[in-house]
Design a protein around this motif. Structure first.
Motif, PDB file in Angstrom:
ATOM      1  N   ILE A 102       0.910  -1.338   0.134  1.00 15.90           N
ATOM      2  CA  ILE A 102       0.020   0.167   0.146  1.00 15.90           C
ATOM      3  C   ILE A 102       0.935   1.204  -0.063  1.00 15.90           C
ATOM      4  O   ILE A 102       1.553   1.179   0.720  1.00 15.90           O
ATOM      5  CB  ILE A 102      -0.943  -0.070   1.134  1.00 15.90           C
ATOM      6  N   VAL A 132      -6.194   3.226   4.947  1.00 13.32           N
ATOM      7  CA  VAL A 132      -5.271   2.079   5.362  1.00 13.32           C
ATOM      8  C   VAL A 132      -5.935   1.394   6.352  1.00 13.32           C
ATOM      9  O   VAL A 132      -6.114   0.047   6.124  1.00 13.32           O
ATOM     10  CB  VAL A 132      -3.902   2.612   5.661  1.00 13.32           C
ATOM     11  N   LEU A 165       3.036  -1.910   4.243  1.00 17.75           N
ATOM     12  CA  LEU A 165       2.915  -0.604   3.994  1.00 17.75           C
ATOM     13  C   LEU A 165       4.246  -0.153   3.605  1.00 17.75           C
ATOM     14  O   LEU A 165       5.083  -0.475   4.162  1.00 17.75           O
ATOM     15  CB  LEU A 165       2.461   0.039   5.489  1.00 17.75           C
TER      16      LEU A 165
END
Length: 299
Positions: A102, A132, A165
């Protein structure tokens, strides 16, 4: 130490040729024993794909063991719910092999506005951490209660991707702690702080992560490299392939590339390095993977 690859999909010869080569490269690095193969989502001209999640399904079907994923989905330009559906489906089709990276990146104003369909880009960027968190909630829950009806995260009883992430500085990574995700630090993107400070931030966050969760943070370091002992050729490739947002980490032959990889491993105590090859021929990318396999892949 494990080695994976990240591909931006920079077009050589043609879009179709680049996609066909990407499939062949995935098959090769799967056979050689590398850890994972990630595809970026970019919307600028000169990139062979705009929807990496579609190509991921193809690559996973052509390979047997290597993990396949994104680095990363540009969440400000995507629906958290739709991404959850897409990657839950991919993970169910290919259990234990799908990664969801992401990123906070965007595109040009014209493209961003089209993708957002009239919604505010400024608002989606401000709400990135919330988005998120919502995406991780969608992936962790089968059914969510909505105002008018429940929301199913299909396929029910399906598999979940491994979540990464992505960050360039490890400053605003609270979502990784809140959702207990993995973290990948890029040293190839320009930042207001140098690489040493970025790695120091990562190591401090890793300590905080363990202190608050009693779990070890799983992280990787992303770098790029030009595999060429010809300095003039390396400079030509750098000028052709790197944009204003990217810096070159290392250029050289096997010895120089391995030296840099091991330096990053020592500095960051890294168990996995993700490499983006910078090249002006498909042959260079294949030769780099074969050279690194001799050092890191014990198949």
């Amino acid at each position: 130490m494990q080695i994976g690859f990240l591909d931006f999909g920079s077009v050589l010869h043609s879009h179709v040729a680049t996609i066909e080569n990407t499939i062949e490269f995935a098959k090769l690095i799967d056979e050689l024993g590398f850890s994972r193969y990630w595809l970026a989502e970019h919307h600028e001209n000169g990139i062979a794909w705009r929807s990496p999640e579609v190509l991921i399904s193809v690559l996973a079907g052509f390979t047997d063991n290597i993990r396949i994923g994104t680095a990363g989905i540009l969440l400000p330009l995507n629906s958290s719910l739709r991404v959850a559906h897409q990657f839950k489906m991919l993970s169910t089709l290919y259990p234990g092999r799908i990664d969801l990276g992401i990123a906070k990146g965007i595109s040009s104003p014209d493209i961003s506005n089209e993708l957002l369909n009239g919604f505010s880009l400024e608002d989606t960027l401000k709400e990135h951490t919330t988005r998120v968190n919502k995406l991780c909630l969608f992936l962790n829950e089968e059914v969510l209660k909505g105002e008018s009806h429940n929301i199913e995260i299909a396929p029910l009883s399906g598999q979940k991707p491994e979540i990464w992430l992505l960050t360039t500085n490890c400053i605003d990574v609270s979502a990784a702690l809140f959702n207990k995700t993995n973290l990948s630090l890029s040293l190839m993107h320009f930042s207001t702080i140098d690489n040493k400070q970025r790695i120091d931030n990562l190591l401090r966050f890793s300590e905080k992560y363990y202190y608050e969760t009693l779990m070890e943070l799983k992280y990787s370091i992303s770098i790029n490299m030009i595999f060429s002992e010809d300095k003039k050729l390396a400079e030509k490739i750098r000028a052709q392939q790197l944009n204003k947002y990217m810096q070159l980490n290392v250029a050289g032959g096997v010895e120089e590339c391995l030296e840099y990889i091991y330096k990053i491993q020592r500095d960051a105590n890294a168990k996995e390095i993700i490499i983006t090859p910078i090249y002006n021929s498909f042959e260079q990318k294949f030769k780099l993977s074969e050279a690194l396999a001799l050092e890191f892949c014990k198949k």
